[in-house]
Write a protein that holds these residues in place. Sequence first.
Motif, PDB file in Angstrom:
ATOM      1  N   HIS A  35      -4.054  -4.232   8.266  1.00 29.27           N
ATOM      2  CA  HIS A  35      -4.359  -5.666   8.161  1.00 29.27           C
ATOM      3  C   HIS A  35      -3.091  -6.496   8.351  1.00 29.27           C
ATOM      4  CE1 HIS A  35      -8.564  -5.382   7.125  1.00 29.27           C
ATOM      5  NE2 HIS A  35      -8.286  -4.498   6.181  1.00 29.27           N
ATOM      6  N   ARG A  36      -1.983  -6.026   7.783  1.00 32.28           N
ATOM      7  CA  ARG A  36      -0.718  -6.751   7.943  1.00 32.28           C
ATOM      8  C   ARG A  36      -0.286  -6.770   9.411  1.00 32.28           C
ATOM      9  NH1 ARG A  36       4.259  -5.178   4.236  1.00 32.28           N
ATOM     10  NH2 ARG A  36       2.876  -6.124   2.723  1.00 32.28           N
ATOM     11  N   ARG A  59      -5.111   0.751   5.145  1.00 37.76           N
ATOM     12  CA  ARG A  59      -5.821  -0.492   5.480  1.00 37.76           C
ATOM     13  C   ARG A  59      -4.933  -1.707   5.260  1.00 37.76           C
ATOM     14  NH1 ARG A  59     -10.130   2.380   3.060  1.00 37.76           N
ATOM     15  NH2 ARG A  59     -11.636   2.983   4.643  1.00 37.76           N
ATOM     16  N   CYS A  60      -4.143  -1.684   4.191  1.00 38.36           N
ATOM     17  CA  CYS A  60      -3.226  -2.791   3.902  1.00 38.36           C
ATOM     18  C   CYS A  60      -2.250  -2.978   5.064  1.00 38.36           C
ATOM     19  CB  CYS A  60      -2.489  -2.509   2.601  1.00 38.36           C
ATOM     20  SG  CYS A  60      -1.262  -3.744   2.169  1.00 38.36           S
ATOM     21  N   TRP A  61      -1.651  -1.870   5.539  1.00 36.10           N
ATOM     22  CA  TRP A  61      -0.700  -1.949   6.649  1.00 36.10           C
ATOM     23  C   TRP A  61      -1.366  -2.373   7.948  1.00 36.10           C
ATOM     24  CZ3 TRP A  61       4.240  -2.605   6.699  1.00 36.10           C
ATOM     25  CH2 TRP A  61       4.983  -2.216   5.596  1.00 36.10           C
ATOM     26  N   ARG A  68      -6.385   3.088   1.159  1.00 41.35           N
ATOM     27  CA  ARG A  68      -6.137   1.692   0.780  1.00 41.35           C
ATOM     28  C   ARG A  68      -4.809   1.192   1.341  1.00 41.35           C
ATOM     29  NH1 ARG A  68      -3.784  -1.014  -3.678  1.00 41.35           N
ATOM     30  NH2 ARG A  68      -3.125   0.978  -4.493  1.00 41.35           N
ATOM     31  N   ILE A  69      -3.766   2.020   1.247  1.00 38.51           N
ATOM     32  CA  ILE A  69      -2.455   1.649   1.777  1.00 38.51           C
ATOM     33  C   ILE A  69      -2.508   1.528   3.298  1.00 38.51           C
ATOM     34  CG2 ILE A  69      -0.063   2.419   2.055  1.00 38.51           C
ATOM     35  CD1 ILE A  69      -0.709   1.381  -0.742  1.00 38.51           C
TER      36      ILE A  69
END
Length: 60
Positions: free
Chosen positions: A30-31, A26-28, A23-24
């Motif tokens: 996407h950012r 994917r967050c990075w 999850r982390i």
Amino acid sequence: MVQLSWSGQRVPAFADMLGCSPRIMRCWLHRLNRTGVIRRLRPCPPRSSRPAGRRAVGTG
């Protein structure tokens, strides 16, 4: 992380290699996709050494 993603590695695989949750990761990713990889890797412009919120006495 970016190189692993661009080389075709799946997020769960390289998240495990780097010791993070998918999850982390994917967050990075996407950012970085939103802001641009080159922009994120560029150094920040120099900042003033003056503390924020302080104003000179007698200027207002």
